[in-house]
Design an enzyme around this catalytic site. Structure first.
Site, PDB file in Angstrom:
ATOM      1  N   GLY A   1       2.178  -5.076 -19.385  1.00  0.00           N
ATOM      2  CA  GLY A   1       3.315  -5.515 -18.586  1.00  0.00           C
ATOM      3  C   GLY A   1       2.823  -6.106 -17.279  1.00  0.00           C
TER       4      GLY A   1
ATOM      5  N   ALA B   1       2.480  12.195 -24.571  1.00  0.00           N
ATOM      6  CA  ALA B   1       1.530  12.343 -25.677  1.00  0.00           C
ATOM      7  C   ALA B   1       2.247  12.350 -27.021  1.00  0.00           C
ATOM      8  CB  ALA B   1       0.729  13.631 -25.499  1.00  0.00           C
TER       9      ALA B   1
ATOM     10  N   ALA C   1     -52.272  37.038 -47.192  1.00  0.00           N
ATOM     11  CA  ALA C   1     -51.523  35.872 -47.649  1.00  0.00           C
ATOM     12  C   ALA C   1     -50.994  36.086 -49.061  1.00  0.00           C
ATOM     13  CB  ALA C   1     -52.416  34.634 -47.612  1.00  0.00           C
TER      14      ALA C   1
ATOM     15  N   THR D   1       9.108   4.876 -23.529  1.00  0.00           N
ATOM     16  CA  THR D   1       8.541   5.722 -22.474  1.00  0.00           C
ATOM     17  C   THR D   1       9.607   6.297 -21.553  1.00  0.00           C
ATOM     18  OG1 THR D   1       8.137   3.683 -21.231  1.00  0.00           O
ATOM     19  CG2 THR D   1       6.285   4.603 -22.474  1.00  0.00           C
TER      20      THR D   1
ATOM     21  N   ARG E   1      -2.549   2.747 -35.398  1.00  0.00           N
ATOM     22  CA  ARG E   1      -3.759   1.921 -35.514  1.00  0.00           C
ATOM     23  C   ARG E   1      -5.042   2.749 -35.621  1.00  0.00           C
ATOM     24  NH1 ARG E   1      -2.933  -2.359 -30.731  1.00  0.00           N
ATOM     25  NH2 ARG E   1      -1.365  -0.843 -30.041  1.00  0.00           N
TER      26      ARG E   1
ATOM     27  N   GLU F   1       7.621  -6.535 -19.410  1.00  0.00           N
ATOM     28  CA  GLU F   1       6.755  -6.303 -20.561  1.00  0.00           C
ATOM     29  C   GLU F   1       6.375  -7.637 -21.190  1.00  0.00           C
ATOM     30  OE1 GLU F   1       5.489  -3.420 -21.362  1.00  0.00           O
ATOM     31  OE2 GLU F   1       6.621  -2.403 -19.775  1.00  0.00           O
TER      32      GLU F   1
ATOM     33  N   TYR G   1     -39.089  30.803 -42.342  1.00  0.00           N
ATOM     34  CA  TYR G   1     -37.747  31.272 -41.999  1.00  0.00           C
ATOM     35  C   TYR G   1     -37.842  32.685 -41.442  1.00  0.00           C
ATOM     36  CZ  TYR G   1     -33.096  33.221 -42.349  1.00  0.00           C
ATOM     37  OH  TYR G   1     -31.910  33.846 -42.059  1.00  0.00           O
TER      38      TYR G   1
END
Length: 453
Positions: free
Chosen positions: A136, A9, A420, A79, A15, A151, A363
């Site tokens: 590869g 990792a 109200a 690698t 990219r 590769e 609310y």
């Protein structure tokens, strides 16, 4: 046999064009590396090592766990060099499985197949592609035995026609892996230490290379840019959608569904288009969820209808409730059952009693509401004084008139009515009508301001 797993990792992921390390970009709401770690853990390894590089501390902070060991690859030399960094912490294992932190879809069953086939001590995961560009190529002799991997940048025109390619995933006997890594050199177009070079070294020693292939080629696809990430996201979501439908869930359009966590469902659950499920969500029997709804860490009991365009998070929804459209249920909320919560209603950290109704433009925050309460349109519980939160209590069968402000801390008694347009700052007694309105005044001769022409 003791199994060690190494997850590479350390890639920068240029990219992706991001400050975030590539392995921390998310698929289904979780980092790519987390998916790989979960798959690795399913094999119950004796040792799990993550080789990190670019943004390593950020990766460790996000995903560190007691069972993990972290090894830094300070210089990105390929690698082979990356795996070599992990060798010192793999001395007590017999086999080493090498995985990649940006290959999130590899399934445990495919890896288990590789482990079972690698009795020779060396197993290789390959796939066959119509377009093998970028991979590869697997080199075989006339008897079909693997002889090596070349590769793409080092391949001849004939070798470029080979469709069987290397996924990078391999299982190698630990002591042999250490020895072979010491023998590889960076004599290639990239000037790197290729892990794949150990295949030819193994063949030279007479080691047979066992080959396994995943159930689907997409399992071996990596993420190099955001286009590939988006493509794998849709594959993963479709897998989850298919599993849910096989389990009896109705998805109105499985291509417009996102599961970013865990979903547990009862019988006859129906989800409309563009539903997003995050975290841990439980839906009981006969639950219906409308289009464009987000459910995040929610438990929804039987026979509940959630209509379109709702956001519900960290809440408990009791049976026979009806929510939406356009409702927001925030953390700490519980609807006991049979509740009605309607359009443009927001509820936070409140308990709504059995059969109570909050249907319009309201609310409700930090409130304890009893059973059979009716909340009129435009009601607000004023729970924040600028420094502290306070609670409102509304007892059973209270009726709150439209456009009421309940200034907490305040209580409304059982079967009370609030007229109200009232602003209630003192407790309202049970069974009575309470009003709090200013005197209505008409100003004669007043002129509305107008813009000069």
């Amino acid at each position: 046999m003791k199994l060690g797993i190494v997850i590479l990792a350390a890639g920068q992921g240029t990219r992706m064009k991001s400050r975030l390390p590539k392995v921390l970009h998310t698929l289904a709401g979780r980092p790519l590396l987390a998916h790989v770690m979960d798959t690795a853990a399913s094999l119950q390894p004796d040792r799990m090592v993550v080789v990190y590089g670019h943004g390593g501390e950020q990766v460790r902070e996000a995903l560190d766990a007691p069972e993990l060991q972290w090894v830094e690859q300070a210089s990105r030399l390929g690698t082979g060099h990356a795996v070599q960094q992990a060798i010192p912490v793999l001395k007590d294992v017999d086999q080493v499985l090498i995985l990649y932190g940006d290959v999130p879809l590899m399934r445990p069953g495919s890896l288990q197949s590789l482990v079972e086939k690698a009795a020779s001590g060396f197993g290789l995961m390959t796939i066959d592609l119509d377009d093998p560009t970028g991979y590869g190529r697997i080199l075989r002799n006339e008897q079909g035995q693997v002889q090596g991997i070349v590769e793409e940048k080092d391949a001849t025109p004939e070798q470029l026609q080979i469709r069987e390619v290397n996924t990078g995933i391999m299982l190698v006997e630990a002591r042999s892996l250490e020895r072979w890594l010491e023998q590889i050199t960076p004599q290639n177009a990239q000037g790197e230490y290729y892990l794949t070079d150990i295949v030819a070294l193994a063949v030279a020693e007479g080691v047979e290379i066992a080959v396994a292939q995943p159930a689907e080629a997409v399992e071996a696809e990596g993420v190099n840019d955001r286009l590939q990430l988006a493509s794998l996201e849709r594959v993963y979501q479709r897998w989850q959608a298919d599993a849910l439908m096989r389990g009896g869930v109705t998805l109105r359009d499985p291509n417009r569904f996102d599961l970013r966590g865990h979903l547990h469902t009862g019988l006859d659950v129906s989800l409309d288009v563009n539903v997003v499920v995050e975290g841990d969500v439980v839906l009981g029997d006969n639950v219906s969820v409308g289009a464009n709804t987000v459910l995040r860490n929610v438990r929804v009991a039987d026979n509940t209808v959630i209509r379109e365009n709702c956001v519900i998070e960290d809440a408990i929804i009791g049976p026979d409730s009806a929510i939406g459209p356009f409702s927001r249920i925030r953390p700490g909320t519980e609807l006991v059952g049979g509740a009605h919560v309607g359009n443009f209603v927001e509820i936070k950290n409140s308990r709504i009693g059995l059969g109570s109704k909050v249907n319009h433009l309201t609310y409700i925050g930090d409130t304890d509401m009893g059973a059979g309460v009716n909340i009129g349109a435009g009601t607000i519980t004023c729970n924040y004084d600028g420094a502290f939160k306070h609670r409102t209590r509304i007892e059973d069968k209270a009726f709150i008139g439209s456009n009421t402000a309940l200034v907490a801390p305040v209580s409304v008694g059982e079967d009370a009515t609030i007229g109200a347009g009232s602003v209630i700052v003192k407790d309202a007694p049970p069974g009575e009508l309470t009003l709090a309105r200013g005197k209505q005044v008409t100003i004669r001769g007043w002129k509305r301001p107008k813009k000069e022409t």
